[in-house]
Design an enzyme around this catalytic site. Structure first.
Site: not given
Length: 243
Positions: A131, A135
């Protein structure tokens, strides 16, 4: 036509949801963010979609219960206490909670569970996710969702059959364990791969998210499906009728 309210409307997902609601021809009831009155939003909506923060979940569930409307929960980083609260709320209202609202990921989880049920525990399962750099939780909610699917296929408890954060002299891999690896960097919207590694062969199932609009469209699809449903706890697999 469904009137949808967004909890966490100012975040990246909240903004994508507003676009997805408009694209689907539904009504936008408005948004609620930190410090806003979720109850007032619930009073105007047919269903709520929550992409806020775990700390706000209890308050958001209470608002949905008071208004007597369903709620879709896409917030990740939930702990056991949050799931207990969701179970309690589902006795009164319809609640759909998921680690990923993508229809593609929902199908992937179904395939992972099926493969896991057919392959013995001599096939090692490894889940890799990547990600964007911003995040804050790991493994991702989607990786855990896929891990739960793999564990369900083998009728085992993921909590006591997972390996995470390997570093240094870790010893040999435990047979039957489900491994997780988390990568962070750039602007990746979300890549997930589940590898089944057997003796001299491997199977890898992969989903790549190119834009967070896929999650927004899936969440709107879930909200549309959940509106008018009776009390209970639902999943994205119910939306796709995969059970």
């Amino acid at each position: 036509m469904t009137t949808i309210g967004i909890i966490g409307s100012k975040g990246r997902m909240g903004q994508a949801l507003q676009q997805a609601i408009a694209d689907a021809g539904h009504d936008y009831a408005g948004g609620a963010d930190q410090g806003d009155d979720v109850g007032a939003l619930a009073a105007k909506a047919d269903v709520l979609v929550d992409f806020s923060a775990p700390a706000a979940l209890s308050h958001n569930l209470d608002a949905a219960i008071k208004a007597g409307i369903p709620i879709v929960i896409g917030t990740t980083g939930l702990e056991n206490s949050h799931h207990t609260a969701i179970d309690a709320a589902a006795q009164t209202i319809a609640v759909l909670q998921t680690g990923n609202t993508s229809l593609g990921v929902t199908l992937l989880a179904h395939l992972v569970e099926e493969a896991s049920s057919k392959l013995g525990d001599e096939w090692d399962i490894e889940i890799v996710e990547m990600h964007h750099r911003m995040k804050v939780d790991a493994p991702s909610g989607t990786a855990l969702l896929l891990g739960e699917a793999a564990a369900e296929g083998r009728s085992i408890d993921l909590a006591i059959n997972s390996e995470r954060g390997r570093d240094g002299q870790t010893g040999a891999r435990e047979q039957g364990a489900i491994g997780f690896a988390s990568l962070r960097g750039g602007t990746a919207a979300g890549d997930h791969s589940v590898t089944f590694a057997g003796n001299e062969e491997r199977i890898t199932l992969t989903h790549n998210a190119e834009n967070r609009m896929i999650f927004a469209r899936g969440a709107v699809k879930a909200a549309e499906w959940l509106a008018g449903k009776g009390a209970g706890r639902y999943s994205m697999q119910d939306v796709l009728d995969l059970d």
